[in-house]
Design a protein around this motif. Structure first.
Motif, short mmCIF file in Angstrom:
data_model
loop_
_atom_site.label_atom_id
_atom_site.label_comp_id
_atom_site.label_asym_id
_atom_site.label_seq_id
_atom_site.Cartn_x
_atom_site.Cartn_y
_atom_site.Cartn_z
N ALA A 238 0.82 -1.22 0.00
CA ALA A 238 0.00 0.00 0.00
C ALA A 238 0.85 1.27 0.00
N GLY A 239 2.17 1.11 0.01
CA GLY A 239 3.06 2.27 -0.12
C GLY A 239 3.60 2.81 1.19
N PHE A 240 3.55 2.01 2.25
CA PHE A 240 4.04 2.47 3.55
C PHE A 240 5.35 1.77 3.93
N ILE A 241 6.29 2.53 4.46
CA ILE A 241 7.42 1.96 5.17
C ILE A 241 6.88 1.35 6.46
N VAL A 242 7.43 0.19 6.84
CA VAL A 242 6.97 -0.47 8.07
C VAL A 242 8.15 -0.65 9.01
N ALA A 243 7.98 -0.20 10.26
CA ALA A 243 8.99 -0.39 11.30
C ALA A 243 8.42 -1.31 12.37
N ALA A 244 9.28 -2.13 12.96
CA ALA A 244 8.86 -3.02 14.04
C ALA A 244 10.08 -3.46 14.83
N ASP A 245 9.85 -3.78 16.10
CA ASP A 245 10.91 -4.35 16.90
C ASP A 245 10.34 -5.46 17.78
N ASP A 246 11.23 -6.17 18.47
CA ASP A 246 10.83 -7.15 19.49
C ASP A 246 11.10 -6.51 20.85
N HIS A 247 10.07 -6.46 21.69
CA HIS A 247 10.19 -5.80 22.98
C HIS A 247 11.24 -6.47 23.87
N VAL A 248 11.70 -5.75 24.87
CA VAL A 248 12.57 -6.36 25.88
C VAL A 248 11.85 -7.55 26.50
N GLY A 249 12.61 -8.62 26.71
CA GLY A 249 12.04 -9.85 27.26
C GLY A 249 11.31 -10.70 26.24
N THR B 44 15.08 -9.92 20.70
CA THR B 44 15.69 -9.09 21.75
C THR B 44 15.99 -9.93 22.97
N ALA B 45 15.06 -10.79 23.37
CA ALA B 45 15.30 -11.67 24.52
C ALA B 45 16.40 -12.68 24.22
N MET B 46 16.44 -13.19 22.97
CA MET B 46 17.49 -14.15 22.60
C MET B 46 18.87 -13.52 22.66
N VAL B 47 19.00 -12.32 22.10
CA VAL B 47 20.30 -11.65 22.04
C VAL B 47 20.80 -11.28 23.43
N ASN B 48 19.89 -10.85 24.29
CA ASN B 48 20.27 -10.37 25.62
C ASN B 48 20.13 -11.42 26.72
N ASP B 49 19.56 -12.60 26.35
CA ASP B 49 19.30 -13.67 27.31
C ASP B 49 18.45 -13.16 28.48
N THR B 50 17.32 -12.56 28.13
CA THR B 50 16.46 -11.94 29.15
C THR B 50 14.99 -12.31 28.93
N TRP B 51 14.71 -13.57 28.65
CA TRP B 51 13.32 -13.99 28.44
C TRP B 51 12.46 -13.63 29.66
N GLY B 52 11.36 -12.96 29.42
CA GLY B 52 10.40 -12.68 30.48
C GLY B 52 10.87 -11.67 31.51
N ASP B 53 12.00 -11.02 31.26
CA ASP B 53 12.56 -10.02 32.18
C ASP B 53 12.63 -8.69 31.44
N TRP B 54 11.85 -7.72 31.88
CA TRP B 54 11.73 -6.45 31.16
C TRP B 54 12.63 -5.35 31.71
N GLY B 55 13.41 -5.67 32.72
CA GLY B 55 14.29 -4.68 33.31
C GLY B 55 13.68 -4.02 34.54
#
Length: 309
Positions: free
Chosen positions: A54-65, A69-80
């Motif tokens: 439809a002509g839109f740029i789309v941004a997205a991330d994986d939240h902390v925990g 993001t959880a895999m890279v930081n080894d922080t599953w279920g832990d949001w800080g």
């Protein structure tokens, strides 16, 4: 074109993993997808492609925990340790990164479930920077949240924040399959399609089957608390267009009641909000084969209407 990005979380500990998808055509706007509790942003690939087409740029991330993001930081279920606005502030950081690369384009948010809570929190603080938001599968006054919040607060104050007690999640979420008939996995409330249920439960990037800390669960109840009632709605700019969608068999929105509570808080404070319920569908209306195209086209039509004005 695809950009992979990484940035420091508001929690001052994690590196958040994100993506910017760019159509092979001149973009007319940007939409940032904010995923829900216990999942990750690649579960929205069908929607991402629809928005790109439809002509839109789309941004997205994986939240902390969550997710990568959880895999890279080894922080599953832990949001800080920085509280209930952490994910909202991370979404703001992602928006800033996107706008550095692609400035001067109208910016929209789409938030599903917990992502809708984050989008609503974002709108209350940074709404003047947005062209419009879509909230999907949101809640009004969430059942049992006050009881769970009190118990979780006590547990955290007594030094049990890093532990995981499933009884608290049971108090907060254990009732949500009440209309689903036979329970096979425990996530039947998200969608009636057993393939979606299995995909959700077996996804290695999905935190659904992993424990969430008491501190994170407490922050989750706080996320709902700060977006409840007229006082929240008063903080959202009245000039911000809002599209509010859900299934009428979604327990998060109390089968429509909570969805209209949100609409009424906004209408009573002078906002422009359009609400649509999909009859007979549960939480993830964007994952039903029968209607996901219609759901996506409705969001695109909303954004196009905003751009035309």
């Amino acid at each position: 074109m695809l950009h992979e990005v990484s940035f420091r979380s508001f929690n001052e500990r994690d590196e958040v993993q994100g993506w910017i998808y760019v159509p092979a055509a001149k973009p007319k706007g940007i939409v940032q997808i904010i995923h829900g509790f216990g999942e990750h942003s690649r579960r929205y690939l069908h929607m991402i492609v629809a928005f790109l087409d439809a002509g839109f740029i789309v941004a997205a991330d994986d939240h902390v925990g969550h997710g990568k993001t959880a895999m890279v930081n080894d922080t599953w279920g832990d949001w800080g340790e920085k509280g209930c606005h952490t994910m909202m502030e991370d979404e703001h950081t992602l928006k800033e990164l996107v706008c550095e690369k692609y400035p001067d384009l109208p910016y929209f948010l789409f938030g599903h479930s917990m992502g809708s809570f984050i989008a609503r929190d974002y709108a209350a603080k940074y709404g003047d920077d947005l062209a419009g938001i879509t909230i999907c599968g949101t809640c009004g006054v969430f059942r049992n949240a006050d009881v769970a919040e009190e118990a979780l607060k006590k547990a955290v104050e007594e030094g049990h924040g890093k532990e995981c007690n499933p009884e608290y999640a049971g108090t907060l979420l254990g009732w949500m399959c009440e209309r689903c008939g036979e329970i096979r996995i425990g996530n039947e409330w998200i969608c009636a399609d057993p393939y979606v249920q299995t995909d959700h439960a077996e996804d290695p990037f999905d935190a659904f089957t992993k424990p969430t800390s008491n501190q994170a669960m407490y922050d989750f109840t706080q996320m709902m608390s700060v977006i409840t009632g007229i006082e929240w709605a008063k903080k959202v700019p009245t000039t911000l267009p809002i599209y509010n969608i859900a299934g009428d068999q979604d327990p998060v929105g109390e089968y429509g009641k909570g969805v209209y509570e949100v609409a009424n808080w906004l209408c009573d404070t002078g906002h422009n909000v359009k609400t649509r319920l999909y009859s007979g569908y549960r939480h993830e209306i964007h994952n039903y084969n029968a209607i996901k195209g219609d759901v996506e086209q409705g969001i695109i039509a909303f954004m196009n209407e905003v751009l035309e004005k």
